[in-house]
Scaffold this active site. Structure first.
Site, short mmCIF file in Angstrom:
data_model
loop_
_atom_site.label_atom_id
_atom_site.label_comp_id
_atom_site.label_asym_id
_atom_site.label_seq_id
_atom_site.Cartn_x
_atom_site.Cartn_y
_atom_site.Cartn_z
N SER A 1 0.82 -1.21 0.00
CA SER A 1 0.00 0.00 0.00
C SER A 1 0.85 1.26 0.00
O SER A 1 0.35 2.35 -0.30
CB SER A 1 -0.94 0.01 1.21
N HIS B 1 5.78 -2.14 7.01
CA HIS B 1 6.33 -0.89 7.51
C HIS B 1 7.11 -1.09 8.81
O HIS B 1 8.05 -0.34 9.10
CB HIS B 1 5.21 0.12 7.77
#
Length: 259
Positions: free
Chosen positions: A9, A181
């Site tokens: 994303s 992340h």
């Protein structure tokens, strides 16, 4: 030789690209960061599934030989219904396998809200070891903090301390970084949970599995030809800054539109 497609994303999936570079130096990568529509972790399963299929379709249109769904949320919610003529790997199963192998019995999982709600890691871990205690914790602020580049900021430390406290209270011995992340926050997380807790990076785990599977399928590149290529749906300046930090070099970005 055809590239390996990787999508996330945002910028976090570049931690998977870095792991692939270390594990498979002969391969080239085509990366897609859906930066215009992040974060995925707060969106509905139907929306995540729709976005994921379109992202994979774009990579297929560019001629990839395999796809890594680096987004944990997409791996949790979209893989079962995903349509692809080439092999597809998510990050949850490899990460769960690594955690189950190293844990003494108490596994903490930090991830986005959608991934925790799906219990994808919990199910994958318990399939491997029914004796495991699995404790999940959603960390919705981590992705924007990473995207902002606040990796060692005092605010990030305070947020992480608050998220990790319930896991430490349960006595976890292994911590799964259930979002691509999160490895960028590994130094902060490691300091907070202590040296006795093993951190598991799902990106490293999927890179190791991909290397074995590509070799078994006869798809390994014999020598590197060409350069990695990076696609984004919104060419934010901070993507480039973080990409350089993760990969150790500047990257050129191609802006694409997904409909």
């Amino acid at each position: 030789m055809q590239p390996i497609g990787v999508f996330d994303s945002g910028v976090g999936g570049l931690t998977v690209v870095a792991a692939l570079r270390r594990r498979l130096p002969g391969e080239t990568v085509l990366y897609l960061g859906d930066t215009a529509r992040l974060p995925y972790g707060t969106k509905s399963p139907a929306t995540v599934a729709r976005y994921t299929q379109r992202n994979v379709d774009l990579l297929l249109e560019r001629g990839v030989k395999a796809v890594v769904v680096a987004c944990n949320t997409a791996s949790a919610l979209a893989l079962p219904a995903l349509r692809s003529p080439v092999p597809v790997w998510g990050v949850i199963e490899p990460g769960a396998a690594r955690a189950a192998a190293v844990s003494a019995g108490r596994v903490g999982v930090i991830a986005t809200e959608s991934t925790i709600r799906s219990d994808a890691y919990g199910k994958a871990l318990r399939r491997r070891r029914a004796d495991l205690l699995v404790v999940g914790q959603s960390c919705p602020l981590f992705v924007p903090l990473v995207e902002e580049g606040w990796l060692e900021d005092p605010v990030t430390h305070l947020v992480a301390e608050r998220y990790l406290a319930p896991l430490s209270e349960r006595g976890i011995d292994t911590l799964v970084l259930g979002c691509t992340h999160y490895p960028l926050l590994a130094p902060v997380l490691a300091r907070l949970v202590g040296a006795e807790v093993t951190l598991v990076d799902s990106g490293e785990a999927v890179a190791a599995e991909l290397a074995g599977e590509l070799a078994a399928r006869g798809l390994l590149a014999s020598a590197r030809c060409g350069e990695d290529h990076f696609l984004v749906t919104d060419a934010a300046e901070r993507f480039g800054r973080l990409a350089e930090r993760i990969l150790g070099r500047a990257v050129s970005l191609e802006l694409v539109e997904l409909v």
